[in-house]
Design an enzyme around this catalytic site. Sequence first.
Site, short mmCIF file in Angstrom:
data_model
loop_
_atom_site.label_atom_id
_atom_site.label_comp_id
_atom_site.label_asym_id
_atom_site.label_seq_id
_atom_site.Cartn_x
_atom_site.Cartn_y
_atom_site.Cartn_z
N CYS A 20 0.83 -1.20 0.00
CA CYS A 20 0.00 0.00 0.00
C CYS A 20 0.87 1.26 0.00
O CYS A 20 1.50 1.57 -1.01
CB CYS A 20 -0.98 -0.04 1.17
SG CYS A 20 -2.35 1.13 1.03
N GLU A 69 -1.70 -9.49 3.19
CA GLU A 69 -1.62 -10.13 4.51
C GLU A 69 -2.98 -10.56 5.02
O GLU A 69 -3.08 -11.49 5.84
CB GLU A 69 -0.96 -9.19 5.53
CG GLU A 69 -1.70 -7.90 5.82
CD GLU A 69 -1.29 -6.75 4.90
OE1 GLU A 69 -1.59 -5.59 5.23
OE2 GLU A 69 -0.68 -7.03 3.84
N HIS A 92 -3.57 -5.29 0.16
CA HIS A 92 -3.06 -5.82 1.43
C HIS A 92 -3.13 -7.36 1.41
O HIS A 92 -4.11 -7.96 1.87
CB HIS A 92 -3.89 -5.29 2.60
CG HIS A 92 -3.66 -3.85 2.88
ND1 HIS A 92 -2.74 -3.40 3.80
CD2 HIS A 92 -4.22 -2.73 2.34
CE1 HIS A 92 -2.74 -2.08 3.83
NE2 HIS A 92 -3.64 -1.65 2.95
#
Length: 531
Positions: A342, A471, A469
């Site tokens: 990001c 994750e 993102h």
Amino acid sequence: MKYILVTGGVISGIGKGIIASSVGTILKSCGLHVTAIKIDPYINIDAGTFSPYEHVVPHITDAIQEWVVKQAKVPVDDDDVEPQVCVIELGGTVGDIESMPFIEAFRQFQFKVKRENFCNIHVSLIPQPSATGEQKTKPTQNSVRELRGLGLSPDLIMCRCSTALENSVKEKISMFCHVEPEQVICVHDVSSIYKVPLLLEKQGVVGYLSRRLDMPIGTRPRRMLTKWKEMSDRSDRLLEHCSIALVGKYTKFSDSYASVIKALEHSALAISHKLEVMYIDSASLEPSTLQDEPVKYHEAWQKLCSADGILVPGGFGVRGTEGKIHAINWARKQKKPFLGVCLGMQLAVCEFARNILGWTDANSTEFDPESKHPVVIDMPEHNPGQMGGTMRLGKRRTIFKTNNSVLRKLYGDAEYVDERHRHRFEVNPELKSHFEEKGFRFVGQDVEGERMEVIELDDHPYFVGVQYHPEFTSRPIKPSPPYLGLLLAAAGKLQSYLQKGCRLDTYSDRSGSSTPDLEISELKLLSISNE
């Protein structure tokens, strides 16, 4: 539909999330389709604007009961089958004013769905003062009494403790909390959180839930749980180390980057390495710190230079951004494995523009609205005058524009990926050609080809940035490809991994499926487009 509500008492951060996830894991291992809901009581149009250091007051949603029923039915597995069990984690601590409206909502909810379809797991703390070494039950007794006073009676009391629960303590909790001894579950500290599902399984949690909720659970061998045990055992036998420098602005509190840390752990475990995360306050890397606090400055740079890889995660605000740019510059010049997520990707664009393209004032309009070279700009839907509710949120598709992208190979040579986004600014598409002429390639873009989603740098072991993102979709036995690539490169194994067709000789299972028979002997990152 069966609903399992997980509440917590005594203190916050007691482990409700890990226990809720562990319950879901062992139920999935039985062949059930399981989904999960996390409820956090915030009052703000956009909870994403909070600093991770803050605690805030509640937001009361409309018609929460109907919303839970609706969300619980949304398929989450690869086979698109409606879930059979919904595990609901209620954030906060029982007795706090923030969670009161939700407790009342679930008090009513339990009668709406009937007793045989609803149960409550209450997580509580059993402190053990060092002065006496005695395990104390009074906080748990008080917490359960408070919960009952609000209209919910726990079916299972999961006791968080530093050492295994003594039988006499277990019997005392059973007596004074009005539950059977089998309903008191010990969740003591273990070497890895991945051992918690096995801990619950060993104490008969599956059997109890099967009887209490009348769930159709067979007695066949659970291969997924076997694979999970292999993974948790391997976590105790890791000999090789890999260090990642996490350069951010909220490094005093590791939970600020909880999802990022978990994604790194998943990837490190997959390649049989013990992870060392080196937290670096990005502001400490800036020249101003050298003048004001030279010791802090040199310590930060020593950490950065000694790390095997560098990660710059997402974030907002100008503080510390120049330090992050310095870290990215070092990673690029020293050919150190780098992943920008990001904001980390956006700052990589700024760094390259300043030092390779010669645009010394290149910046994001978030930090310098007057820059003559705005390489990162406001999205059309973002209202600069309003912070909350203006992000580009949720799952979006990214199309790979080239076949030789490293990240595309890590995704199993997928033509596209669907990942979650959370940002207000984006790379200026009008300047794209200037970067690509110098080997800074935008290998992934949105469906319209207007938004830059993935960057890669030529002639570098691993220099990758993603606007999304990744994750958030990483799993213990299915690590996120961008993070896995970072760990592989940091460990010097990326090229051999790619040559093997993106395979690792290790444990695995289909984490995205509730069907335990779908096991594989090697970890293969499947194409997201086929899932």
